[in-house]
Motif scaffolding. Structure first.
Motif, mmCIF file in Angstrom:
data_model
loop_
_atom_site.group_PDB
_atom_site.id
_atom_site.type_symbol
_atom_site.label_atom_id
_atom_site.label_comp_id
_atom_site.label_asym_id
_atom_site.label_seq_id
_atom_site.Cartn_x
_atom_site.Cartn_y
_atom_site.Cartn_z
ATOM 1 N N ARG A 62 -2.198 -4.099 -6.212
ATOM 2 C CA ARG A 62 -3.211 -4.813 -6.997
ATOM 3 C C ARG A 62 -3.821 -3.933 -8.083
ATOM 4 O O ARG A 62 -4.026 -4.368 -9.212
ATOM 5 C CB ARG A 62 -4.301 -5.252 -6.017
ATOM 6 C CG ARG A 62 -5.348 -6.165 -6.522
ATOM 7 C CD ARG A 62 -6.408 -6.405 -5.435
ATOM 8 N NE ARG A 62 -5.964 -7.058 -4.219
ATOM 9 C CZ ARG A 62 -5.497 -8.292 -4.121
ATOM 10 N NH1 ARG A 62 -5.377 -9.036 -5.206
ATOM 11 N NH2 ARG A 62 -5.142 -8.791 -2.965
ATOM 12 N N ARG A 102 -18.201 1.251 -4.275
ATOM 13 C CA ARG A 102 -17.416 2.438 -3.980
ATOM 14 C C ARG A 102 -18.021 3.666 -4.660
ATOM 15 O O ARG A 102 -18.257 3.662 -5.857
ATOM 16 C CB ARG A 102 -16.003 2.191 -4.517
ATOM 17 C CG ARG A 102 -15.048 3.274 -4.182
ATOM 18 C CD ARG A 102 -13.634 2.855 -4.545
ATOM 19 N NE ARG A 102 -12.767 3.990 -4.424
ATOM 20 C CZ ARG A 102 -11.611 4.126 -5.022
ATOM 21 N NH1 ARG A 102 -11.155 3.156 -5.782
ATOM 22 N NH2 ARG A 102 -10.892 5.198 -4.858
ATOM 23 N N ARG A 130 -11.191 -0.168 2.164
ATOM 24 C CA ARG A 130 -10.355 0.130 1.019
ATOM 25 C C ARG A 130 -9.108 -0.762 1.030
ATOM 26 O O ARG A 130 -8.579 -1.117 -0.016
ATOM 27 C CB ARG A 130 -9.958 1.615 1.074
ATOM 28 C CG ARG A 130 -9.066 2.096 -0.043
ATOM 29 C CD ARG A 130 -9.844 2.159 -1.348
ATOM 30 N NE ARG A 130 -8.967 2.352 -2.482
ATOM 31 C CZ ARG A 130 -8.655 3.514 -3.020
ATOM 32 N NH1 ARG A 130 -9.171 4.611 -2.524
ATOM 33 N NH2 ARG A 130 -7.850 3.586 -4.052
ATOM 34 N N LYS A 131 -8.643 -1.105 2.198
ATOM 35 C CA LYS A 131 -7.426 -1.903 2.320
ATOM 36 C C LYS A 131 -7.662 -3.077 3.259
ATOM 37 O O LYS A 131 -8.078 -2.876 4.405
ATOM 38 C CB LYS A 131 -6.275 -1.045 2.869
ATOM 39 C CG LYS A 131 -5.680 -0.114 1.836
ATOM 40 C CD LYS A 131 -4.868 0.965 2.488
ATOM 41 C CE LYS A 131 -3.385 0.679 2.484
ATOM 42 N NZ LYS A 131 -2.623 1.890 2.935
ATOM 43 N N ASN A 157 -5.532 -6.810 3.731
ATOM 44 C CA ASN A 157 -4.609 -7.835 3.261
ATOM 45 C C ASN A 157 -4.613 -9.056 4.177
ATOM 46 O O ASN A 157 -3.578 -9.631 4.475
ATOM 47 C CB ASN A 157 -3.191 -7.253 3.132
ATOM 48 C CG ASN A 157 -2.999 -6.501 1.820
ATOM 49 O OD1 ASN A 157 -3.819 -6.613 0.911
ATOM 50 N ND2 ASN A 157 -1.922 -5.733 1.725
ATOM 51 N N GLY A 159 0.813 -1.202 0.000
ATOM 52 C CA GLY A 159 0.000 0.000 0.000
ATOM 53 C C GLY A 159 0.851 1.259 0.000
ATOM 54 O O GLY A 159 1.421 1.620 -0.998
ATOM 55 N N VAL A 217 -2.174 5.460 -1.802
ATOM 56 C CA VAL A 217 -3.288 4.558 -2.105
ATOM 57 C C VAL A 217 -4.600 5.322 -2.231
ATOM 58 O O VAL A 217 -5.479 4.943 -3.004
ATOM 59 C CB VAL A 217 -3.397 3.479 -1.008
ATOM 60 C CG1 VAL A 217 -4.623 2.611 -1.218
ATOM 61 C CG2 VAL A 217 -2.137 2.626 -0.985
ATOM 62 N N VAL A 218 -4.716 6.417 -1.514
ATOM 63 C CA VAL A 218 -5.991 7.135 -1.459
ATOM 64 C C VAL A 218 -6.493 7.493 -2.855
ATOM 65 O O VAL A 218 -7.689 7.466 -3.116
ATOM 66 C CB VAL A 218 -5.879 8.372 -0.536
ATOM 67 C CG1 VAL A 218 -4.867 9.362 -1.045
ATOM 68 C CG2 VAL A 218 -7.230 9.021 -0.324
ATOM 69 N N VAL A 219 -5.591 7.742 -3.777
ATOM 70 C CA VAL A 219 -6.075 8.024 -5.138
ATOM 71 C C VAL A 219 -5.669 6.933 -6.123
ATOM 72 O O VAL A 219 -6.421 6.605 -7.035
ATOM 73 C CB VAL A 219 -5.622 9.425 -5.619
ATOM 74 C CG1 VAL A 219 -4.120 9.531 -5.658
ATOM 75 C CG2 VAL A 219 -6.178 9.729 -6.999
ATOM 76 N N TYR A 220 -4.502 6.322 -5.953
ATOM 77 C CA TYR A 220 -4.019 5.387 -6.975
ATOM 78 C C TYR A 220 -4.282 3.922 -6.637
ATOM 79 O O TYR A 220 -4.144 3.053 -7.496
ATOM 80 C CB TYR A 220 -2.517 5.592 -7.196
ATOM 81 C CG TYR A 220 -2.170 6.937 -7.789
ATOM 82 C CD1 TYR A 220 -2.450 7.212 -9.123
ATOM 83 C CD2 TYR A 220 -1.565 7.928 -7.026
ATOM 84 C CE1 TYR A 220 -2.133 8.444 -9.677
ATOM 85 C CE2 TYR A 220 -1.237 9.166 -7.572
ATOM 86 C CZ TYR A 220 -1.522 9.410 -8.891
ATOM 87 O OH TYR A 220 -1.210 10.629 -9.445
ATOM 88 N N GLY A 221 -4.584 3.614 -5.400
ATOM 89 C CA GLY A 221 -4.846 2.219 -5.037
ATOM 90 C C GLY A 221 -3.600 1.472 -4.623
ATOM 91 O O GLY A 221 -2.483 1.990 -4.647
ATOM 92 N N ASN A 222 -3.817 0.242 -4.197
ATOM 93 C CA ASN A 222 -2.743 -0.664 -3.784
ATOM 94 C C ASN A 222 -2.031 -1.245 -5.006
ATOM 95 O O ASN A 222 -2.435 -1.024 -6.141
ATOM 96 C CB ASN A 222 -3.351 -1.841 -3.010
ATOM 97 C CG ASN A 222 -3.536 -1.557 -1.542
ATOM 98 O OD1 ASN A 222 -3.928 -0.456 -1.181
ATOM 99 N ND2 ASN A 222 -3.261 -2.540 -0.714
#
Lengths: 477, 477
Positions: free
Chosen positions: A171, B222, B194-195, B197, A160, A164-169
């Motif tokens: 994955r 979302r 959102r996260k 794992n 992460g 992550v808040v805008v682009y993601g993990n």
């Protein structure tokens, strides 16, 4: 009656075969050379292994895994050895081989027009970031360990970080992967496609599986336009409720993308000021909470104006009480330093019991109130020091020891406090492993907090993909 | 030697048991009432079934599946019956029951602060969009069939549409799902996180599996801030290379988010102008290609200025030759109508052979050149009419019949032309099922184009999750 003698497996034939695959110098058995691979970076986990194998190609990884299946040899895949839950460390049986992927270090392709980069597992995150920047693109994953963590490790743990808040993990940043299965077969899933509905989603099955279902050897990663301009603010907020309202406001009105929204408690700032040279309080008055807020876009002036207008409205609404906006790169780095050095600073205050948890974003205020009250009641004098990625609902809900307590006495409470915090997390539908994974650290506690049907499904997947149980045994499940 | 007599399974006990679960009026056996569920909306697929079962709760779905497992009854889950590959239609054995999820139609929760909405499988996409808009949020998935397609169906097929370029597919828009397994167990994976794992990614295993691995009964979705302002342009571009350059420029410089980037060929525009009343050419001069471009943001004036400046630079660079910018909602709707009515207009030109394909975005120009040349050589007179989601590399590479040819003669070429196009797709590392899925339409051709190891993995997953093969048999695999 004689006791049965359990024979130590004769490993002699294995090492020459491995040497035949990867070359003798890439089978490391010297104790001193193996040591950095056997111990986790904080010293929390230590294991033993027959050797460290360093394949130089996907075909070599495949041959090693085929041999491992034939011989029933456990395989622990390892990248930069920066994992935080012991997933990369073998057990102490000494039966495993460590499969270091660091020689798979080629960036195979950079396609700027297609916004795709294909990197092998051993390439570091920083190298990928740099290669993307070299063609005016952004690879947005950003972590404290980015200089040494590898793409393979970030995929294995679905890493992460702060963007992550805008682009993601990880994955969300991956188009496709190449995977070697337990038996040595290679799935070439190195797709560069944004859309592909030809059957089941195999990619996400392996991403985040911590080396227990297969070994990821390469990935095609998604690049983004570079936000050439950034506006960064350190905002004093009265409480987590206000921080939540500010998040919503910023995401709606900031005139750019909210790329960072990190919550910091006053205790955390105090620790940084006390223990990290060269830091100072960015604001004049003391506030119980702060937010490190960053907005990305293309036009610096417009971004700055948007941020100021948004903050002015937040002051009006009582969501913020003060703010410092960085007006130079140096100022920006100073603000970031507070956030980045917080875990380090916590170390200066003695023992710290860590919780990498997440809850629904809108539950953060209630969760923190309840967890803090519980800690005060059950662990008098302990000092909760929550901080982290509020924008994704992911907090590092760390707890520093009471002032003056013996560090080991405090750390002896580790498991008990973890459980107590996880029980609050569970009441809010949260996760006890938000971004670091399960590894060996949370394996035994996981079934207490995970849906039993989900646990069954995970075991089914494990036995289907790794019927002999040779892939990173004792991790996750 | 006597031939074995295969007994027809005695289904008499099944229907009363189903009625006991869902109530007699929710077990439909009347031929006329069943018919809408047995035929695909275009009439391409038609099947038979024992009955249509309409459970009203997750518990009822679970009981139906438990019974199906006990009796070995095939189950075809169905939402709005808008699927494009026959995934929702039973085979003609008459053994299956259709599990209609339309009575699972509650929106269980709307959490504006947390940007999450929990909807049951039978809620339509439009209802979700409206519920999100009701709390000033956006649920961005947008499809032609959004008025009737259901959340369950969009999850089963990992639906795409016109906003994927920035927001992603259904997979990307889903925090968690609730799934009933083949044996009736319920996995409560309705996370709002959102996260998370904590182990393997089960959510993405079921999303896109077209009802063959489990039945999705609800999802937490979302939500996003609503882009209050939009700037929409219809841009003439000289060729697909120019369109690609324009895409890159728009994503980097448009001063907002590129929410739509749809490519349209001149033939497609001509068909719309010929067959759809109330349309007109938005531009004065004829161009071989067009792009419908939309930028979303918060400030209308800034967006418009950004779009104009970006287009001016594109003209300079030869990437665009003309453009119409919508200055009113009515104008915007007129531009969108060209794109939305294109499939309809194609119907006015006789037979059309469709290809829902994707290639890496940067390969679109080369792919189109090669595929078009191949078609001209092998199918003289046919008229390729490519259009679609260029921003995601996903084209509806449809081919209209030669003028004057008998429609049925042309449509008899369906399979042959599909294969010929798919072979070009494969050379570019593309997908033969970009957003509509596999269903029964592409099941038999899939193994020719999919990695054999991936096919093996898919079969392993299928047999692990549905050992009796009762879930949507004959689809995908």
């Amino acid at each position: 009656m004689r006791r049965a003698v359990i024979a130590t497996p004769n490993t002699a034939p294995l090492l020459p075969k491995l040497a035949g695959i990867v070359g003798p110098k890439n089978v490391v058995t010297d104790a001193a050379d193996m040591q950095p691979h056997l111990v986790e970076w904080r010293g929390l986990y230590q294991g033993r292994a027959q050797c460290v194998v360093k394949p130089g190609s996907t075909a070599e990884v495949a041959a090693v895994l085929k041999l491992a299946t034939e011989t029933g040899t456990p395989v622990v895949a390892q990248g930069g050895n920066t994992g935080a839950v012991g997933g990369q460390t073998p057990d102490d049986s000494g039966r495993a081989i460590i499969l270091s992927l660091q020689r798979l270090n080629r960036i195979r392709e950079v396609d700027a027009a297609g916004s795709v980069l294909v990197a092998e597992a051993g390439v570091t995150l920083q190298q990928v970031q740099a290669a993307a920047a070299g063609v005016d693109r952004l690879f947005p994953l950003s972590l404290a360990s980015e200089g040494s963590c590898t793409i393979g490790g970030t995929l294995a743990t679905n890493a992460g970080g702060t963007a992550v808040v805008v682009y993601g993990n990880m994955r969300d940043l991956t188009f496709g992967i190449e995977v070697v299965l337990a038996d040595g077969r290679v799935w070439n899933g190195l797709s560069k496609l944004r859309k592909d509905n030809t059957g089941y989603d195999l990619r996400n099955l392996f991403i985040g599986s911590e080396g227990t279902l297969g070994v990821i050897t390469a990935a095609s990663l998604r690049l983004f336009p570079r936000p050439c301009a950034q506006a960064t603010a350190f905002v004093a907020v009265p409480d987590p409720e206000a921080a939540l309202a500010l998040l919503s406001r910023a995401q709606g009105e900031a005139g750019g993308q909210v790329t960072t929204f990190e919550l910091i408690c006053r205790l955390g700032l105090d620790m940084v000021l006390a223990h990290v040279p060269g830091t100072r309080d960015p604001l004049g008055e003391v506030s119980p909470w702060y937010v490190l807020l960053e907005i990305g876009g293309r036009d610096e002036a417009a971004l700055g104006a948007g941020l100021e207008a948004m903050l002015a409205a937040a002051f009006e609404a009582g969501e913020a009480t003060d703010a410092a906006i960085a007006t130079s790169l140096a100022q920006r780095q100073l603000l970031w330093k507070i956030r980045e050095d917080l875990p380090l600073a916590q170390g200066g205050e003695g023992g710290s019991i860590k919780h990498d948890i997440s809850v629904p974003v809108s539950s953060i205020p209630a969760f923190m109130a309840e967890a803090t009250a519980m800690l005060a009641a059950r662990f008098p004098g302990c000092r909760p020091c929550p901080f982290g990625h509020m924008g994704d609902g992911n907090l590092h809900f760390n707890v520093s020891q009471p002032v003056g307590m013996d560090k080991r006495t405090f750390l002896a409470l580790y498991g008990e406090m973890n459980l107590a915090v996880y029980e609050v997390v569970a009441r809010y539908g949260g996760s006890i492993a938000a971004e670091h994974g399960v590894g060996q650290m949370k394996r035994d506690v996981l079934p207490r907090f995970k849906d039993p049907v989900a646990m069954d499904l995970m075991r089914m997947l494990k036995s289907g993909l790794d019927p002999l149980g040779i892939l990173n045994p004792g991790k996750v499940l």
